[in-house]
Structures are given as C-alpha cells and as structure tokens.
Design an enzyme around this catalytic site. Structure first.
Site, PDB file in Angstrom:
ATOM      1  CG  ASP A   1     -14.663   1.652  -1.083  1.00  8.63           C
ATOM      2  OD1 ASP A   1     -15.744   2.078  -0.649  1.00  8.63           O
ATOM      3  OD2 ASP A   1     -13.601   2.288  -0.987  1.00  8.63           O
TER       4      ASP A   1
ATOM      5  CE  LYS B   1      -3.918   2.033   2.471  1.00  3.37           C
ATOM      6  NZ  LYS B   1      -4.971   1.749   3.469  1.00  3.37           N
TER       7      LYS B   1
ATOM      8  CG  ASP C   1      -8.911  -0.427   2.792  1.00  2.44           C
ATOM      9  OD1 ASP C   1      -7.902  -1.149   2.627  1.00  2.44           O
ATOM     10  OD2 ASP C   1      -9.562   0.048   1.854  1.00  2.44           O
TER      11      ASP C   1
HETATM   12  P1  AMP Z   1     -10.127   4.804   1.083  1.00  2.00           P
HETATM   13  O1  AMP Z   1     -11.193   5.752   1.518  1.00  2.00           O
HETATM   14  O2  AMP Z   1      -8.775   5.081   1.653  1.00  2.00           O
HETATM   15  O3  AMP Z   1     -10.542   3.394   1.279  1.00  2.00           O
HETATM   16  O4  AMP Z   1      -9.925   5.022  -0.476  1.00  2.00           O
HETATM   17  C1  AMP Z   1     -10.967   5.133  -1.391  1.00  2.00           C
HETATM   18  C2  AMP Z   1     -10.419   5.010  -2.782  1.00  2.00           C
HETATM   19  O5  AMP Z   1      -9.448   6.019  -3.026  1.00  2.00           O
HETATM   20  C3  AMP Z   1      -9.734   3.690  -3.087  1.00  2.00           C
HETATM   21  O6  AMP Z   1     -10.011   3.339  -4.393  1.00  2.00           O
HETATM   22  C4  AMP Z   1      -8.277   4.019  -2.902  1.00  2.00           C
HETATM   23  O7  AMP Z   1      -7.440   3.171  -3.629  1.00  2.00           O
HETATM   24  C5  AMP Z   1      -8.215   5.440  -3.418  1.00  2.00           C
HETATM   25  N1  AMP Z   1      -7.110   6.215  -2.840  1.00  2.00           N
HETATM   26  C6  AMP Z   1      -6.995   6.669  -1.572  1.00  2.00           C
HETATM   27  N2  AMP Z   1      -5.835   7.358  -1.421  1.00  2.00           N
HETATM   28  C7  AMP Z   1      -5.202   7.319  -2.604  1.00  2.00           C
HETATM   29  C8  AMP Z   1      -3.954   7.832  -3.097  1.00  2.00           C
HETATM   30  N3  AMP Z   1      -3.130   8.539  -2.339  1.00  2.00           N
HETATM   31  N4  AMP Z   1      -3.646   7.574  -4.380  1.00  2.00           N
HETATM   32  C9  AMP Z   1      -4.441   6.870  -5.174  1.00  2.00           C
HETATM   33  N5  AMP Z   1      -5.627   6.379  -4.782  1.00  2.00           N
HETATM   34  C10 AMP Z   1      -6.007   6.590  -3.522  1.00  2.00           C
HETATM   35 MG    MG Z   2     -10.228   1.626   0.891  1.00  2.00          MG
END
Ligand code: AMP
Ligand code: MG
Length: 544
Positions: free
Chosen positions: A296, A145, A306
């Site tokens: 997700d 990650k 996550d």
């Molecule tokens: P999360 O809320 O952290 O579960 O992320 C929601 C979505 O945003 C997922 O598809 C993650 O892969 C994407 N995401 C979160 N942070 C980043 C980042 N720094 N770069 C690329 N994708 C991100």
């Molecule tokens: Mg996530």
C-alpha cells in the site's frame, strides 16, 4: 478557464511567474469523475465495496497556521508562491476551507503489510482535495495528510503530528531536488490542536502538536489499490482504475485514444517494473531507506510515497533499517529494498491478472526481468557515482563488490565518502574524512581501502577522460547535502517549541543538494555522537 488558455499552457515550462491565486486554480478532478463512488459520504468507519473512493470532507481545526511551503511545488500547480503566505492558503491546506472546484475524497485500497495480506486499508488520514491542471499541462492531485478521519481510519484518528509531518514535508522536496522520483509537498501547517501519540508503542503516550502536509502527485494510486478489488473479484474496478491510470498518467502508451487491450496492460506493467527499478536504484544511490515498503506504500507511478519511519544511511550498512517496528525481521533494510520491490511487483501482477485474459506468461516474464532491470539501472547510477564512462557489469562488478566490502570494515559515512572520492588522485587520504572513529579503524581496514583506491584509480585511468568531466559526473550523482536523520530532528525540536526557522532553512539547503553552499558546512557534516542513539535520529517507528 478558456480552452485556448489551456492549450497555450500545455507546453509552457514552469516559469515561476505563474502569478495565480487559489481562486484561479482549474480543477479537473478526473479520479472522481471517471470512477465509481461509494454512495455514502460520512466519515463513519466501514468496509467499502463496489467503489474506489468515498467523498469525505476534512475536519476543521481551531488555529491553523503555516509552518512552511515549497515555492517550486506551488509553481508546479500554477500558484504564485506569494499566495502560500496568505491566511486563505493556511486555512485551505490545513483542511479548514475548500476552494470552489474541489471535490474531497478518500481512496480505498488494501495491501500486504510486512508480507501479510491486511485487507481493506484505504486513505485513513489522507483526503484528496482534487486535481489541478498545472502550467505543464499535467493534472496534479492535492492531498491533505492528517486532516481528520475518513471511512478508512479504522481504529485510528485520521490525524498526524508535527514531527512526522516535518519529516514528510522536507523529505518529499529533498528527494525531488536530488532527482529521485517522488510525490511532492506543497505545504506544512499546524492545526492548533494536540494529538495523543505513543511514539515507540511502549506505553509512553503524550500530546504532540497536530499538523497537516499537503502532498502533490499526478496520482496517489498504489499497488494496493489494485489488490483490494482483486481480493474481492471486482474485475470492473481493477479495469476502471487501470484505464484511468493509463489514460491520465501513461498517455504515451495510448497515443491518439488507442483502445486499451491486453497488449497495453502488459506494456503498462513493464513500465511500472522499470520505473520501480529506477526509483529503488536512486534510493541506493543517495542512501535512502524507505522503512515501510508495504504494497500500500508503493506508487503505481514508481514514485517514492508515504514518508514514515524512513532514514538516511550514515555509516554504510546494508542491514540498517530506521524502523524499530521492523527491527525483528529487518524486512525493509537498505540492502533488501530491490528484493522487496520485486516481491511487491509480484503482488501487483497477481492483482491485474484478470486484465490479461488468461495470458499470464508475459506478466511472469516482466516480473522475472525485474532483478536484471534493477541491476542495470543501479549499474548506471553506480557508474556515475564512481565517475566511470560506463559501468560494465563484467569488468566493474568486482570493483563495486570490493568497495562495499571495504565500506563495511570501518564505520564510514556513505555520503561523505562518495563526495570525497572525486578528490582522490593518488592515495585514499581524502576518504579518511568519512570515518566516524578514525582512531578505532584497524590497519586491515586502512590497507583494504588503500588497495581498493589503487585499483579504482587504475580503472578510472583506463577511461582516459578529462578530470573535470569525471568530477562533474560524480558531483551530479553524489549529493553533499541529504536530510540526515539528526538534522530533521533538530528542526523538529525547534518546531515543537513554535520556531519554524529551522524547517525553512533545511528546506532551502536541500534545494541544491549537489552544490557547495558556503556558510552551511554544518549541514554536510557527519552525524554527531549525541545523535547515535537518540530517538528520532536513529530510531523511528510507524507512530506518526
Ligand atoms: P502507513 O503504514 O502509515 O502507510 O499506514 C497504513 C494504513 O494505516 C493506511 O491505510 C493509513 O491510512 C492508516 N493510518 C495510519 N495512521 C493513521 C491515523 N492516524 N489515522 C487513520 N489512519 C491511519
Ligand atoms: Mg501508507
């Protein structure tokens, strides 16, 4: 590796003397072998249809270095813990090298975020390196990650910062040792690069050290992995993914190669509901708030996944959420997590409807059974917390309801309260240690606690069991050491200055959360006053 070796190892317990190097790891890579791939393999941002993943390589960095590794997790995948201290290990698990047999890729998925359909999300900053055959006979997926952009990074950078990576690394392992179903964490590395982040989305961006966590799980498939193909009518993808998950992670549902029919899909869904109920009941038991229960972020295996703006309850407050991004609606507050899990399971059920060939009643019944499944599971776990021979809903629910009412009357540390409960023999004095501001506790709160204690002792007396037995039961359900928000922040403060001893020590403390560790009393204490409003200790956001 010879197949006879594999058979020898299939039933072998994880012994700790696996003594294997990175080059000895045996990659099985069933996800990429079984399922349709995106034909393109660049990291250019795009919509990916008709496929479940895209091959993509991690982005190399300037100065990779290990911060900490989990010896237990290394053993889980058959790696000698000593190997985690090598330069190659730091290189590979920061995304700077691949071991032969690895087949890196990012998964597609969608999801409902804060209750709204968000379309394609996918692994925006997670890159799966491959699946390893562990000494326990299971396939373990290794996932970095923060190792650079993928087709799913949308407008973001694919990176992660040290503060959120320390939190994910430590919490994954802490939860495992607490007995909470969770993805694991093998390692935490720094990349040597700086990453720009606006921690509270308030215009105050700054550079922070970049980091990578290697997560480990039997599967990283999420509820949203089914929702995305469902939203596009890609039934063959829903089915292919379901069959893959069932065959690799729910083999008990298809003994001896049983064909997968709608009966199997229904049993599978029921099992997901049960596991999700169990997981959330564990969260309630240990005082964990996930913080972003979007679809997700829910694992198809019923494991905590996550670790973002999660937090641990200090004073008992069912309305608390650590996530400032969620401060308005408090959708993901502590006391609402089982309702959200139920809502999310409804979304998953809708996504897999095509597999049931029109017979949706069974799915609906399974969804409707969730609140009772959760209540039963929580009753069992609460019975352990209270030291009851068995929690009987009819008889014991009023005792429980009154307890949680009393806990809200004065600021009371949940972890300390339950741990002290087994010391109570006649009056509530041992419980007063859990009050944050004893001087301010009113007589009504003290009297209510006194009255509850007497009812509780009378109830415990009815079980007529040896005290030691009750103590043992309670000590195994009520942790002494949890990853208090401020403890993680102290370790982060040090780590950001380049000293990783705090991370390593916390990891070690949290290996034995139920056992007193002389000399480490400070890790079991209440949150200090300075931490009450400090960012990172009580306030977090999705910025990571
Ligand atoms: P999360 O809320 O952290 O579960 O992320 C929601 C979505 O945003 C997922 O598809 C993650 O892969 C994407 N995401 C979160 N942070 C980043 C980042 N720094 N770069 C690329 N994708 C991100
Ligand atoms: Mg996530």
């Amino acid at each position: 590796m010879e197949s006879s070796d594999r058979e020898d190892r299939a039933d072998a317990p994880v012994t700790g003397n696996a003594a294997q190097t990175l080059l000895d790891l045996e990659f099985t890579n069933r996800f990429t072998a079984d399922l349709p791939a995106d034909p393109e393999s660049s990291n250019a941002r795009r919509e990916v249809k008709g496929a479940l993943f895209s091959r993509v390589a991690p982005t190399p960095t300037s100065a990779p270095a290990l911060v900490a590794a989990s010896a237990e997790c290394a053993e889980l995948i058959g790696l000698d813990p000593a190997e985690t201290q090598t330069e190659d290990f730091a290189r590979v698990f920061s995304g700077n090298g691949l071991v032969p047999g690895m087949d890196p890729f990012a998964m597609t998925y969608g999801g409902h975020q804060f209750g709204h359909w968000a379309g394609q999300l996918g692994d925006g900053r997670a890159i799966n390196l491959g699946e390893v055959l562990g000494p326990d006979g299971h396939g373990w997926n290794l996932q970095l990650k923060g190792a650079g952009p993928t087709p799913y990074s949308r407008t973001a950078d694919g990176l992660a910062v040290l503060r959120s990576s320390v939190r994910e690394f430590l919490c994954s392992e802490a939860m495992h040792h607490l007995g909470v179903p969770t993805t694991r964490a093998l390692s935490l590395t720094v990349t040597g690069e700086q990453v720009m982040r606006d921690m509270f989305y308030d215009g105050n961006s700054k550079l922070e050290p970049g980091a990578v966590v290697c997560r480990v799980a039997r599967s990283f498939v999420r509820f949203g992995s089914f929702e995305l193909p469902a939203s596009r009518g890609e039934v063959h993808l829903i089915q292919g993914l379901a069959d893959h998950v069932i065959r690799t992670c729910y083999p008990e549902l298809v003994p001896d190669g049983t064909p997968i029919d709608k009966g199997v899909y229904l049993e599978w869904f029921k099992e997901i509901c049960q596991r999700t109920a169990t997981m959330v009941a564990h969260w309630t038991r240990v005082g964990f708030v996930h913080g972003v229960m979007n679809t997700d972020n829910l694992s198809i295996l019923g494991e905590t996944i996550d670790y973002g703006p999660y937090g641990w309850l200090e004073d008992y407050d069912p309305n608390w959420t650590p996530n400032t991004t969620d401060a308005g609606g408090r959708r993901y507050r502590f006391g609402h997590q089982s309702s959200i899990a139920h809502w999310n399971l409804t979304r998953l059920a809708s996504a897999i409807v095509p597999l049931l060939e029109g017979e949706v009643e069974g799915l609906q019944e399974a969804v409707d059974a969730f609140p009772k499944a959760y209540a039963d599971e929580w009753g069992r776990q609460l019975g352990d917390k209270l030291g009851l021979a068995a929690f009987d809903e009819k008889r014991d629910a009023p005792l429980a309801a009154e307890l949680f009412r009393v806990l809200e009357l004065a600021e009371t540390d949940m972890t300390i309260f339950f741990r002290a409960l087994s010391d109570v023999t006649s009056d509530p004095a041992p419980l007063h240690a859990a009050y944050y501001t004893p001087d301010k506790v009113g007589s009504d709160a003290r009297e209510a606690l006194e009255a509850w204690t007497q009812t509780y002792l009378a109830r415990v007396g009815q079980d007529d069991r040896p005290t030691e037995e009750r103590h043992a039961q309670m000590s195994a359900a009520n942790p002494l050491y949890v990853l208090r928000n401020y403890l993680a922040q102290l370790a982060i403060d040090e780590a950001e200055k380049g000293s990783y001893a705090g991370v390593v020590e916390l990891l070690d403390v949290l290996r034995n959360p139920y056992t007193e560790q002389p000399g480490r009393e400070q890790f079991a204490g209440k949150r200090p006053e300075w931490a009450r409003h400090r960012p990172g200790c009580s306030m977090l956001s999705c910025s990571s």
